[in-house]
Design an enzyme around this catalytic site. Structure first.
Site, PDB file in Angstrom:
ATOM      1  N   SER A 119      41.812  82.123  14.590  1.00 48.06           N
ATOM      2  CA  SER A 119      42.253  81.212  15.649  1.00 48.06           C
ATOM      3  C   SER A 119      43.443  81.771  16.403  1.00 48.06           C
ATOM      4  O   SER A 119      43.716  81.359  17.531  1.00 48.06           O
ATOM      5  CB  SER A 119      42.665  79.869  15.047  1.00 48.06           C
ATOM      6  OG  SER A 119      41.580  79.281  14.397  1.00 48.06           O
ATOM      7  N   HIS A 140      35.937  84.582  18.831  1.00 52.55           N
ATOM      8  CA  HIS A 140      36.492  83.283  18.444  1.00 52.55           C
ATOM      9  C   HIS A 140      35.599  82.130  18.912  1.00 52.55           C
ATOM     10  O   HIS A 140      35.539  81.816  20.100  1.00 52.55           O
ATOM     11  CB  HIS A 140      37.913  83.153  19.033  1.00 52.55           C
ATOM     12  CG  HIS A 140      38.598  81.894  18.653  1.00 52.55           C
ATOM     13  ND1 HIS A 140      39.411  81.197  19.497  1.00 52.55           N
ATOM     14  CD2 HIS A 140      38.553  81.165  17.500  1.00 52.55           C
ATOM     15  CE1 HIS A 140      39.847  80.112  18.893  1.00 52.55           C
ATOM     16  NE2 HIS A 140      39.342  80.075  17.685  1.00 52.55           N
ATOM     17  N   GLU A 152      35.648  83.042  22.789  1.00 47.17           N
ATOM     18  CA  GLU A 152      36.646  83.991  23.305  1.00 47.17           C
ATOM     19  C   GLU A 152      36.375  85.352  22.651  1.00 47.17           C
ATOM     20  O   GLU A 152      36.285  85.439  21.422  1.00 47.17           O
ATOM     21  CB  GLU A 152      38.063  83.533  22.959  1.00 47.17           C
ATOM     22  CG  GLU A 152      38.519  82.323  23.757  1.00 47.17           C
ATOM     23  CD  GLU A 152      39.915  81.824  23.354  1.00 47.17           C
ATOM     24  OE1 GLU A 152      40.639  81.344  24.229  1.00 47.17           O
ATOM     25  OE2 GLU A 152      40.274  81.902  22.160  1.00 47.17           O
ATOM     26  N   ASN A 190      43.627  78.099  22.006  1.00 50.00           N
ATOM     27  CA  ASN A 190      44.475  77.560  20.938  1.00 50.00           C
ATOM     28  C   ASN A 190      45.942  77.501  21.319  1.00 50.00           C
ATOM     29  O   ASN A 190      46.684  76.672  20.810  1.00 50.00           O
ATOM     30  CB  ASN A 190      44.287  78.358  19.646  1.00 50.00           C
ATOM     31  CG  ASN A 190      43.150  77.773  18.816  1.00 50.00           C
ATOM     32  OD1 ASN A 190      42.818  76.603  18.971  1.00 50.00           O
ATOM     33  ND2 ASN A 190      42.553  78.575  17.982  1.00 50.00           N
TER      34      ASN A 190
END
Ligand SMILES: NC(=O)c1ccc[n+]([C@@H]2O[C@H](COP(=O)([O-])OP(=O)(O)OC[C@H]3O[C@@H](n4cnc5c(N)ncnc54)[C@H](O)[C@@H]3O)[C@@H](O)[C@H]2O)c1
Length: 281
Positions: A119, A140, A152, A190
């Site tokens: 993350s 991700h 991502e 994030n």
């Protein structure tokens, strides 16, 4: 490079859903975990996802059984033979991920690619513990990984163009929308999500509000499809905590996790996966 067989390492919240997503596209996938009980839970969860598709007439029972057959559930390293791309989805702690990257580097063929679903942690750091930094990248996914389209794709300092192209292509093949982002703590989503999560946790503490009151206000105002406390419970409070800690170290106090989050974790309440977090399930 053509990806013939994938490994997903870590059969938790994310690993199981990523594995299901890959198998539904007819790509052979090994789901590996060191914990057999976790593998059994993942198998049951994936079976339920297929059953749900059959129940809603999106797939025939025969196709579901066929796709389930693309998955090998295993705790044995030998089952990673022939894997051309491994997706690491283990606990969000650098030392755990480093050990997994070293193990994968020793086990997989020299040309295989290793990606992390981290993350927030550094892809370049993980790449540096392997002998193939050009063949390491970030991939991700978002929770729930079988539904969320965005992926991502993160290039580390030494990721080759071929590696990034292969990861982007795999993401498209499994019907995701890959977006290439620069490496930085928390990447894009994030960083934004955790900054707002930290603020809303502080707000709750300052005002002495209930999680449900805030969640209801946010969803009714259509600020987000689900409230931040429900979301945190779904993501896993331990995962949210580790990410917040890392972002605090890297980017500053605005990401510091709240005392309430720490207390819940210390009491073993990690969200939906343990039956209790901000809510009880
Ligand atoms: N939970 C989320 O919403 C979310 C979203 C996006 C990304 N991520 C990232 O995905 C990764 C996994 O998160 P999660 O929520 O699925 O965690 P989780 O705690 O649900 O699962 C982690 C799994 O890793 C396994 N594991 C630990 N060490 C291992 C090893 N050495 N080899 C093999 N398996 C091992 C554990 O047994 C466990 O099953 C983390 O990096 C996290 O930051 C999580």
């Amino acid at each position: 490079m053509y990806v013939k067989k994938v490994a997903v390492v870590g059969a938790g919240t994310m690993g199981a859903d990523i594995c299901y997503t890959i198998a539904t596209r007819g790509i052979p996938v090994v789901l590996r975990d060191v914990d057999d009980a976790q593998l059994a839970r993942a198998q049951q969860h994936i079976q339920e996802l297929f059953d749900g598709r059959v129940g809603s007439n999106k797939m025939t029972a025969m196709d579901a059984a066929d796709r389930m057959g693309f998955i090998t559930f295993s705790s044995r390293l030998e089952d990673l033979t022939g894997v051309s791309l491994a997706i690491e989805a283990v606990t969000e702690q650098m030392r755990v991920k480093e050990a997994v990257f070293r193990e994968l580097d020793r086990t997989l063929a020299p040309l295989a690619i290793i990606v992390s679903n981290t993350s927030a942690l550094s892809i370049s750091h993980l790449a540096a513990v392997t002998g193939r930094p050009d063949r390491v990248a970030g991939m991700h996914f978002f929770y729930p990984a079988h539904m969320m389209k965005l992926v991502e794709v993160i290039a580390g300092d030494h990721s080759s163009d071929e590696t990034i192209t292969t990861v982007m292509r795999l993401a498209e093949e499994i019907r995701k929308i890959p977006v290439r982002v620069k490496e930085c703590p928390g990447f894009v989503v994030n960083r934004v999500l955790m900054a707002s999560m930290a603020e809303v946790l502080r707000f709750k503490e300052e005002r002495g509000l209930a999680a449900a009151e805030i969640d209801q206000t946010i969803t009714e105002a259509k600020v987000a499809p689900m409230g931040p406390f429900f979301l945190a419970d779904a993501l896993g409070l331990d995962v949210a905590y580790e990410v917040a800690q890392h972002l605090t170290q890297e980017l500053g106090e605005r990401f510091r996790p709240s005392q309430e989050l720490k207390t819940l974790i210390a009491e073993g309440h990690l969200g939906m996966k343990t039956g209790r977090g901000f809510y009880s399930y």
